[in-house]
Design an enzyme around this catalytic site. Structure first.
Site, short mmCIF file in Angstrom:
data_model
loop_
_atom_site.label_atom_id
_atom_site.label_comp_id
_atom_site.label_asym_id
_atom_site.label_seq_id
_atom_site.Cartn_x
_atom_site.Cartn_y
_atom_site.Cartn_z
N LYS A 186 -5.06 3.06 33.37
CA LYS A 186 -4.59 1.91 32.60
C LYS A 186 -5.23 0.63 33.14
O LYS A 186 -5.63 0.57 34.29
CB LYS A 186 -3.07 1.79 32.75
CG LYS A 186 -2.26 2.86 32.07
CD LYS A 186 -0.77 2.63 32.29
CE LYS A 186 0.08 3.70 31.61
NZ LYS A 186 -0.02 3.70 30.14
N ASP A 216 3.21 5.62 36.58
CA ASP A 216 2.18 6.03 35.63
C ASP A 216 0.99 5.08 35.69
O ASP A 216 1.00 4.00 35.10
CB ASP A 216 2.76 6.05 34.20
CG ASP A 216 1.75 6.54 33.18
OD1 ASP A 216 0.69 7.07 33.61
OD2 ASP A 216 2.02 6.42 31.97
N ASP A 226 8.59 4.27 34.31
CA ASP A 226 8.26 5.42 33.47
C ASP A 226 9.17 6.63 33.76
O ASP A 226 8.96 7.70 33.20
CB ASP A 226 6.78 5.78 33.64
CG ASP A 226 6.15 6.32 32.36
OD1 ASP A 226 6.73 6.11 31.28
OD2 ASP A 226 5.09 6.97 32.46
N GLU A 241 0.60 11.75 29.69
CA GLU A 241 1.14 12.71 30.65
C GLU A 241 2.61 13.05 30.40
O GLU A 241 3.08 14.11 30.77
CB GLU A 241 0.98 12.15 32.08
CG GLU A 241 2.07 11.17 32.56
CD GLU A 241 2.18 9.89 31.73
OE1 GLU A 241 1.18 9.54 31.09
OE2 GLU A 241 3.25 9.26 31.73
N ARG A 301 4.27 13.74 27.66
CA ARG A 301 4.49 14.90 26.79
C ARG A 301 4.13 16.19 27.51
O ARG A 301 4.67 17.26 27.19
CB ARG A 301 3.70 14.73 25.49
CG ARG A 301 2.21 14.72 25.66
CD ARG A 301 1.49 14.10 24.47
NE ARG A 301 1.62 12.64 24.44
CZ ARG A 301 1.12 11.86 23.49
NH1 ARG A 301 0.44 12.41 22.48
NH2 ARG A 301 1.27 10.56 23.54
N LYS A 354 12.17 12.17 31.00
CA LYS A 354 10.82 12.01 31.55
C LYS A 354 10.92 11.27 32.87
O LYS A 354 11.43 10.15 32.92
CB LYS A 354 9.94 11.23 30.56
CG LYS A 354 8.58 10.79 31.15
CD LYS A 354 7.72 10.04 30.13
CE LYS A 354 6.46 9.45 30.79
NZ LYS A 354 5.62 8.68 29.85
N ASP A 398 -3.54 9.90 30.38
CA ASP A 398 -2.46 8.92 30.25
C ASP A 398 -1.37 9.40 29.28
O ASP A 398 -0.31 8.80 29.19
CB ASP A 398 -3.03 7.57 29.80
CG ASP A 398 -2.09 6.40 30.08
OD1 ASP A 398 -1.09 6.62 30.80
OD2 ASP A 398 -2.35 5.30 29.58
N1 BES Z 1 4.30 5.61 29.87
C1 BES Z 1 3.36 5.40 28.84
C2 BES Z 1 3.98 4.75 27.60
C3 BES Z 1 4.38 3.31 27.73
C4 BES Z 1 3.50 2.31 27.37
C5 BES Z 1 5.64 2.96 28.15
C6 BES Z 1 3.88 0.98 27.44
C7 BES Z 1 6.02 1.64 28.25
C8 BES Z 1 5.15 0.65 27.88
C9 BES Z 1 2.76 6.73 28.40
O1 BES Z 1 2.61 7.67 29.41
C10 BES Z 1 1.39 6.44 27.88
O2 BES Z 1 0.58 6.03 28.63
N2 BES Z 1 1.19 6.68 26.57
C11 BES Z 1 -0.05 6.45 25.95
C12 BES Z 1 -0.39 7.68 25.16
C13 BES Z 1 -1.79 7.66 24.59
C14 BES Z 1 -2.80 7.81 25.70
C15 BES Z 1 -1.92 8.79 23.60
C16 BES Z 1 0.08 5.25 25.03
O3 BES Z 1 1.06 5.16 24.31
O4 BES Z 1 -0.80 4.40 25.07
ZN ZN Z 2 3.92 7.54 30.96
MN MN Z 3 0.78 7.42 30.46
#
Ligand code: BES
Ligand code: ZN
Ligand code: MN
Length: 501
Positions: free
Chosen positions: A279, A272, A290, A351, A353, A267, A349
């Site tokens: 966020k 992000d 990220d 993104e 996947r 990824k 967010d």
């Molecule tokens: N890059 C983030 C995941 C992340 C969160 C990595 C904290 C490191 C620390 C990912 O893109 C994300 O935002 N995931 C969301 C998904 C949700 C919206 C379904 C998450 O896990 O909150």
């Molecule tokens: Zn992310």
């Molecule tokens: Mn994200």
């Protein structure tokens, strides 16, 4: 930092500093430390007998021979209790030594191979761990500011000294393997530590191209036009909110022509923000990490090429920023991924996947023997496993087990989470084949269930490294900042696979 190997007696070496060791509970050392102790007129055994905790794990005790030996300083490092010594502890010891030596203002030092003598570790493995720990523990990101005056300079050279001629070859090989793997990990750390304005998708692609050019790796970089042609609507969807163009990077190392390739997918979200589902601003700076999965993928490619592994490995990276704008993807939008499946966007967010869906679709065209993706995918995985172990999931239990095996030797911990079919309920969409968020419950698993839909037709495993890509505190051989997690794990797995296949 250079690492060299030499045959000789440590007590006879002229050096600014030599390193020997002591196990906890030992007062009269044997082996190389014993020889040094005798040269010093019993100075080490005297202090140990008096009760000084010289052998305590990572304890540093300095001795000044004052002419009794050619070396100016002798550092005794504590190995802890003999029965607790592991390869990972050897790495931690080596890292602590490297930073301690550096803090003395010494830049060149000699060391025996800890653990290779009486402790009975295989000399090659012990050396590899020692070199890995040293180079990983001494890592610092150069950064963009002026270095504080009081900060000590970089280490220049470590010389490993052994009196065992029969182990010399194994020690040389272990040192070389350790150097390659540690440098590949530090390379990945450098990519992740870069601020997002210096590590755009284009910058990441350039990094891959120059890394590949210097070794036997093919590298193809796709832009938005190529993505359009391939039908990568999910990656393009995420990218459309940013002024930075996305890049899709395909690297191939062919150490065994003709066999089905193993594919590593990373990824590569270079920043992000969350997009329209933005966020909170607190801590958002961290989201430059990220692309840690992408960085690890580049690191793995670099290491397998430098190690000349007899294996075929393809590295795929989907790289883009995730930003809000008037052109950005919106919640409720529907995009179509490369394999033809449609996706309803619930959260912009989620993104990671989306871009992985297209990368996994691209992987299918390579007829792979196995595909492993690395992604800082979910905050839910950090809630579940913290910063200790990565979430491991997959459609092929043999592949998952092989990764768990590799994890044991590297100290890069993983923990398997289930992919029960009932979790798929959470990502059913009314308007598309699947939706990109299943809500908060079991979000690490529902994210993997999403990826599973796009990885049909080949053995697949997924590592959620959201909690592992970054550390706020220096711990053992992992200094504060980007960790390079995944490089050592996957290289270990590929080494084992190359031997077995
Ligand atoms: N890059 C983030 C995941 C992340 C969160 C990595 C904290 C490191 C620390 C990912 O893109 C994300 O935002 N995931 C969301 C998904 C949700 C919206 C379904 C998450 O896990 O909150
Ligand atoms: Zn992310
Ligand atoms: Mn994200």
């Amino acid at each position: 930092m250079q690492v060299t190997v030499r045959e000789g007696l440590i007590q006879q070496q002229a050096a600014e500093l030599v390193v020997v060791n002591l196990f906890e509970g030992v007062t009269v050392p044997g082996g190389a430390t014993g020889a040094v102790d005798r040269a010093l007129g019993g100075a080490i055994s005297e202090r140990a007998s008096a009760g000084d905790p010289l052998g305590k794990f990572c304890q540093m005790s300095m001795f000044y021979p004052r002419g009794a030996m050619p070396a100016a300083r002798v550092l005794v490092v504590g190995l802890g209790k003999a029965e607790t010594l592991t390869l990972d502890r050897l790495r931690q010891i080596a890292a602590a030594v490297a930073r301690h030596v550096r803090a003395q203002g010494v830049v060149r030092y000699l060391s025996i191979v800890h653990g290779a003598g009486i402790a009975g570790f295989d000399p090659g493995q012990a050396t590899q761990a020692l070199v890995e720990g040293t180079l990983l523990g001494a890592y610092r990101f150069a950064g963009y500011g002026a270095r504080p005056e009081e900060e000590p300079g970089e280490l220049v050279e470590l010389t490993l000294v052994t009196s065992d001629a029969s182990a010399l070859e194994a020690i040389r090989e272990g040192a070389e393997t350790g150097r390659i793997i540690a440098q590949a990990t530090n390379y990945a750390r450098d990519l992740v530590n870069q601020p997002a304005n210096f590590m755009t998708p284009t910058d990441l692609a350039h990094a891959a191209e120059s890394m590949a050019r210097e070794r036997n790796i093919l590298c193809e970089v796709l832009g938005p036009g190529d993505m359009q042609e391939l039908g990568m609507g999910a990656l393009l969807g995420v990218a459309q909110g940013s002024n930075q163009e996305p890049r899709f990077i395909a690297m191939e190392y062919d150490g065994k022509p003709g066999i089905a390739p193993v594919i590593v997918v990373g990824k590569g979200i270079t920043f992000d923000s969350g997009g329209i589902s933005i966020k909170p601003s607190d801590g958002m700076d961290r989201m430059k990490d990220d692309m840690a999965g992408a960085a690890a993928t580049l690191g793995v490619m670099r290491a397998v090429a430098d190690l000349h592994l007899p294996i075929r490995v393809i590295g795929l990276v989907a790289a883009t920023e995730n930003l809000p704008s008037g052109k950005a993807l919106k919640p409720g939008d529907v995009v179509k991924a490369m394999g033809g499946l449609t996706i309803e966007i619930i959260s912009t967010d989620a993104e990671g996947r989306l871009i992985l869906a297209d990368a996994l679709g691209y992987a299918a065209r390579c007829e792979p023997a196995a595909v492993v993706d690395l992604a800082t995918l979910t905050g839910g995985c950090v809630v579940a496993l913290g910063t200790v172990a990565a979430g491991l999931m997959g459609s092929d239990q043999a592949l998952v087990d092989a990764l768990r095996d590799a994890s044991q030797d590297t100290g890069e911990l993983v923990w398997q989470l289930p992919l029960f079919e009932r979790y798929a309920e959470q990502i059913k969409s009314d308007v598309a084949d699947v939706k990109n968020s299943g809500g908060r419950a079991a979000s690490a698993i529902t994210a993997a269930k999403f990826l599973e839909r796009f990885s049909e037709g080949y053995p697949w495993a997924h590592l959620d490294i959201a909690g592992l890509a970054w550390t706020n505190e220096t711990e053992g051989y992992v200094p504060r900042g980007a960790t390079g997690y995944g490089v050592r794990l996957l290289v270990e797995w590929l080494q084992k696979r190359a031997l077995g296949a």
